[in-house]
Scaffold this motif. Sequence first.
Motif, PDB file in Angstrom:
ATOM      1  N   ALA A  94       1.344  33.980 -57.124  1.00 60.17           N
ATOM      2  CA  ALA A  94       0.746  33.797 -55.790  1.00 60.17           C
ATOM      3  C   ALA A  94       1.091  34.909 -54.815  1.00 60.17           C
ATOM      4  CB  ALA A  94       1.191  32.444 -55.226  1.00 60.17           C
ATOM      5  N   ARG A  95       1.574  36.029 -55.326  1.00 59.73           N
ATOM      6  CA  ARG A  95       2.029  37.104 -54.417  1.00 59.73           C
ATOM      7  C   ARG A  95       0.980  37.481 -53.374  1.00 59.73           C
ATOM      8  NH1 ARG A  95       6.738  38.566 -55.980  1.00 59.73           N
ATOM      9  NH2 ARG A  95       7.071  40.071 -54.343  1.00 59.73           N
ATOM     10  N   HIS A  96      -0.257  37.573 -53.818  1.00 55.66           N
ATOM     11  CA  HIS A  96      -1.297  38.003 -52.875  1.00 55.66           C
ATOM     12  C   HIS A  96      -1.598  36.939 -51.822  1.00 55.66           C
ATOM     13  CE1 HIS A  96      -1.879  41.688 -54.920  1.00 55.66           C
ATOM     14  NE2 HIS A  96      -2.328  41.136 -56.031  1.00 55.66           N
ATOM     15  N   PHE A  97      -1.253  35.698 -52.130  1.00 57.71           N
ATOM     16  CA  PHE A  97      -1.504  34.634 -51.148  1.00 57.71           C
ATOM     17  C   PHE A  97      -0.326  34.453 -50.201  1.00 57.71           C
ATOM     18  CE2 PHE A  97      -3.934  32.969 -54.925  1.00 57.71           C
ATOM     19  CZ  PHE A  97      -5.177  33.357 -54.439  1.00 57.71           C
ATOM     20  N   LYS A 114      -7.600  41.515 -57.886  1.00 54.40           N
ATOM     21  CA  LYS A 114      -7.261  41.643 -56.460  1.00 54.40           C
ATOM     22  C   LYS A 114      -6.698  40.340 -55.890  1.00 54.40           C
ATOM     23  CE  LYS A 114      -8.601  45.843 -55.865  1.00 54.40           C
ATOM     24  NZ  LYS A 114      -7.558  46.850 -55.598  1.00 54.40           N
ATOM     25  N   THR A 115      -6.721  39.332 -56.686  1.00 56.84           N
ATOM     26  CA  THR A 115      -6.357  38.017 -56.193  1.00 56.84           C
ATOM     27  C   THR A 115      -5.076  37.510 -56.816  1.00 56.84           C
ATOM     28  OG1 THR A 115      -8.725  37.604 -56.149  1.00 56.84           O
ATOM     29  CG2 THR A 115      -7.309  35.703 -55.819  1.00 56.84           C
ATOM     30  N   TYR A 140      -6.074  30.555 -61.280  1.00 51.84           N
ATOM     31  CA  TYR A 140      -5.043  30.648 -62.321  1.00 51.84           C
ATOM     32  C   TYR A 140      -5.619  30.204 -63.669  1.00 51.84           C
ATOM     33  CZ  TYR A 140      -1.849  30.974 -58.292  1.00 51.84           C
ATOM     34  OH  TYR A 140      -1.222  31.340 -57.128  1.00 51.84           O
ATOM     35  N   GLN A 194      -8.413  34.917 -50.355  1.00 46.24           N
ATOM     36  CA  GLN A 194      -7.172  34.636 -49.603  1.00 46.24           C
ATOM     37  C   GLN A 194      -7.446  33.710 -48.437  1.00 46.24           C
ATOM     38  OE1 GLN A 194      -4.408  37.474 -48.357  1.00 46.24           O
ATOM     39  NE2 GLN A 194      -4.324  38.607 -50.276  1.00 46.24           N
ATOM     40  N   GLU A 232      -7.290  28.075 -55.736  1.00 45.19           N
ATOM     41  CA  GLU A 232      -6.147  28.818 -56.290  1.00 45.19           C
ATOM     42  C   GLU A 232      -5.877  28.367 -57.728  1.00 45.19           C
ATOM     43  OE1 GLU A 232      -2.501  27.855 -54.312  1.00 45.19           O
ATOM     44  OE2 GLU A 232      -1.407  29.563 -55.159  1.00 45.19           O
ATOM     45  N   GLY A 258      -1.437  37.759 -58.674  1.00 45.42           N
ATOM     46  CA  GLY A 258      -0.289  38.638 -58.756  1.00 45.42           C
ATOM     47  C   GLY A 258      -0.018  38.981 -60.204  1.00 45.42           C
ATOM     48  N   ARG A 284       9.701  35.736 -43.215  1.00 44.92           N
ATOM     49  CA  ARG A 284       8.610  35.054 -42.506  1.00 44.92           C
ATOM     50  C   ARG A 284       9.033  33.686 -41.982  1.00 44.92           C
ATOM     51  NH1 ARG A 284       3.149  34.764 -45.159  1.00 44.92           N
ATOM     52  NH2 ARG A 284       2.602  34.393 -42.996  1.00 44.92           N
ATOM     53  N   GLY A 298       1.580  36.577 -48.283  1.00 42.42           N
ATOM     54  CA  GLY A 298       1.928  37.708 -47.431  1.00 42.42           C
ATOM     55  C   GLY A 298       0.941  37.760 -46.286  1.00 42.42           C
ATOM     56  N   ASP A 299       1.238  38.522 -45.287  1.00 39.39           N
ATOM     57  CA  ASP A 299       0.227  38.775 -44.263  1.00 39.39           C
ATOM     58  C   ASP A 299       0.354  40.218 -43.837  1.00 39.39           C
ATOM     59  OD1 ASP A 299       2.359  38.969 -42.569  1.00 39.39           O
ATOM     60  OD2 ASP A 299       1.963  37.084 -41.524  1.00 39.39           O
ATOM     61  N   VAL A 329      -8.294  30.164 -49.744  1.00 40.94           N
ATOM     62  CA  VAL A 329      -7.123  29.405 -50.214  1.00 40.94           C
ATOM     63  C   VAL A 329      -6.368  28.825 -49.019  1.00 40.94           C
ATOM     64  CG1 VAL A 329      -4.839  29.692 -51.272  1.00 40.94           C
ATOM     65  CG2 VAL A 329      -6.887  30.539 -52.440  1.00 40.94           C
ATOM     66  N   ARG A 330      -6.170  29.632 -48.002  1.00 43.67           N
ATOM     67  CA  ARG A 330      -5.464  29.130 -46.809  1.00 43.67           C
ATOM     68  C   ARG A 330      -6.252  28.002 -46.152  1.00 43.67           C
ATOM     69  NH1 ARG A 330      -2.198  33.908 -43.682  1.00 43.67           N
ATOM     70  NH2 ARG A 330      -1.287  34.869 -45.525  1.00 43.67           N
ATOM     71  N   LEU A 385      -0.404  28.764 -43.984  1.00 40.67           N
ATOM     72  CA  LEU A 385       0.093  29.990 -43.346  1.00 40.67           C
ATOM     73  C   LEU A 385       0.365  31.097 -44.356  1.00 40.67           C
ATOM     74  CD1 LEU A 385       2.539  28.717 -40.605  1.00 40.67           C
ATOM     75  CD2 LEU A 385       0.446  29.996 -40.273  1.00 40.67           C
ATOM     76  N   GLY A 386       0.242  30.757 -45.617  1.00 36.89           N
ATOM     77  CA  GLY A 386       0.526  31.754 -46.646  1.00 36.89           C
ATOM     78  C   GLY A 386       1.986  32.132 -46.680  1.00 36.89           C
TER      79      GLY A 386
END
Lengths: 513, 150
Positions: free
Chosen positions: A344-347, B58-59, B143, B115, B139, B61, A276, A349-350, B118-119, A425-426
Motif C-alpha cells: 500500500a505504499r502508494h496509498f 503506478k498503483t 491486489y 489513489q 484496493e 507498491g 504523519r 503518502g501525500d 481508494v481514499r 487520510l492515507g
Amino acid sequence: MFTDARNLPDRTSVEADLAIIGGGVAGITLARALAGSGISVCVVEAGGLKPDPEVQSLYEGENRGIDYSPSGTRLRFFGGSSNHWGGFCRPLDPIDLEQRDWVPFSGWPFTIDELRRYYEPAAEIVEVAPGRFDDSDYWERVTGEKLPEWVTGRMRLQFVQFSPPTRFGSRYQDEIKTAADIRVLLNANVTRISAGDDARAVERLDIRTLNGLRHSVKARYYVLAAGGLENARILLLSNDVVQAGLGNQNDLVGRFFMEHPHLSGFAEMVVVDIGRLPKIVRERLKAQGRFAKAAFNPTQSFLREQRLLNATFTMGVAGAVPAGKQPNRADAHDAARRDMLLAARHFLGDEQHAAKPGQEDDVGVWLGIGAACEQVPNPDSRVTLSAQRDVLDLAKIKLDWRLTEQDRLSFYTNLRSLALEFGALGIGRMRELIADRHDWSQPVHGGSHHMGTTRMSDDSSRGVVDGNCKVHAVDNFYVAGSSVFPTSGVSNPTLTIVALTLRLADHLKERIR
Amino acid sequence: MNAEHRFLLPRPGGSGRYTRRTFLLTALLGLTVGGFAASRSPADTSPDPCVEPRWLHKTIGDRQSAARIGRAYLDLHPNYRRCHRLIADIEKALKRQDASFSLTADAEQTGSALQRLVRKEFTRGEVVSVAGWVLSGTEARLYALTAMSV
C-alpha cells in the motif's frame, strides 16, 4: 483532626452537622469544599492513613460475572482509590448526559452545562488546570505539530490530561488535619446506616472497629461516599427498617453496575511514515508542565446517526516493521505487516509526506491500539449481598458484571471507524485481530471504575438518588461518587466525581445553613 | 472440467492463480484489457487469462506483497478470479468518481485517480476485510489483480 476510632472509648458517639462515609476522592473533596463554611464535618473512613492487608480484606467479595476483582480494583485507606489512580482526566461529553432513545435508561437529570462550571475547579483539585480537553489549537501551538483534519465525520481527537496523579489522602492530608471544623475518624467501619422508623431520615451511623469497639456518629445530614461497590453494599446492609435496604424500595440499589470495558490486542495499525501522526497522538507529551495525550473518539453526530455508545481509542508505537527481501514466515504478524506496508505504499503518502522508498531498514511502524467503551446501563449487571461474611460478620458483595450484544456491536462499529479515518487520510491500514465478532474474543478488563449502583434520576422509580444526589424519600441523606452516574460515558470518572461533589457541596451549603 | 479450469482451481493450502507463463502467453495474444472485458458476459464464471494493465505499476507498491494479500481476497471472493471482472469493477468505481474517466488514460493519471478513489471509499465506508486488514474495495481488487498477474 484525625482520630483513630480504635483508640476511642467503646461506644463513643461523635456529633457533627454532616457525616461523610468514606475518605476517598468524593469524601475528601466534599470535606474540603465545606471547610470554613461553618458546617462541622465528620469523615468516617474505614481504613487508616496507610494500606493494611487486614483492612483491605474487608473489600473481598464474590464474583459471578466477567472476571473481576472486587478487592483489587479499590483501596480501603484514606484517599481511597485515588491511591492507585492512573491520573487520566477528561470531562464527560455532552451526549453522555443526554437521554438517547437507543440507550435504555439513559439521561441525567441535567445537561453538561450544569457540570461545566464545576469542571475547572475540579481540574485544579486534580492538578491539571487549566483544562484543555477539546482545544486542538492549543495543543497544536504548544507541541508545534499540526493535527490531522479527519475527513469521514466519524472520529475526532480529544485530549486526555494527566494528573500527577493526585493522591487525595496525602495531597490534602495536612489541610484536613488543620481544618478546624473537619474531623476524620480512621479505621471506622460503617456497619449500618440507621434510619428512623419511617425511613424518612437517617438518625445515626453504626460503626465497628477491627479491635471490637462499637461507636456511632450522629449528624443532621449524611453523605455516602464509599465508592461504587461499597455504597451499594452499605445500603443493602442497612436493612433493619427497609427490608430491601435503605433507599432500595424500587429494587435499584446495586443494579446497573457499569464499568468501562477496556480492550487491548484486538487491532493494530500500520503506517509507512510515522511523521504523519503527531507525537501527541502516539505518546504522552509534556507541554507547559503538563502531560497530555490525544485520543480518538467518535463524533457526537456519528454516535447519533449510528445509534452507538461512546468509545475512546488511544495508540502507541509498538515497534518497527523491518524490511526484508523475504518476509520472515516464522513471525506471521511481522510478515503480514510488512506485506501491507509494502503493498500500500502508494496509498500511504501525500505530497507533503511522500512515502519513503522501501530500501530502508524499516518499511514502517505498527501501533498498538487501546480502547475503553461506554456500556449500556443494564439492570442485570449488579452488586448484591453474598452469603459469605467478612470478619465483622457482614455480608460481602457479590458482583455480577455483564455486558450486552449492544455493547459489542457498538465497539466494533467504532473500531471500524478508526480504520476508515486512517484509510481516508492515507495514513495507515488497520488490521482487526478479532476472531469472532459475536463475542468479546479478546479479554475484557475493567478500568477500576465502579459506576451506576445508586443511579441518579428525578424519577424515583428509575433512580436511587435525585438530581441533587439526595436519596429519594430520605430527607437528610445523599450519595456522592460515580455510583450515581446513570450512564458512564467513556471518560475516566475521577474528574467528574470531583465536579459532581463540588456541585453537591454547593447544594449542602445552601441546605445546611 | 477442462484443463484450464482445473489449473485455476485453488490448490490445497493455496489459491488458484496464473503462472508467469500464462501471463506471457496471454500478453502475446495481444488482447486489450478493455476489449477483453467487453467480450465477457457478466454471468460467465469461467476463468480468463490476465494481462497486467500498465497502470497497476503506478498503483501497487511491492507486487509480491500485494499479491499475497490479493490471494487472500480471492480466497474469500472466488468469483473475482477473473481479470475482466476485477478490471470492470475497478473501472466502474472510477467512473462513479468521474464519469468521463477511462482506463485507457495515461498510467500516471490512472494511478492518481485510483489513489483518490481508494481514499474516497474509506470515507464512504466501502471497505472489505482481508485477513483482518480493512481495505477499500477497489484496493482489495487491485491486489487481487496483482495476484493474478504475478
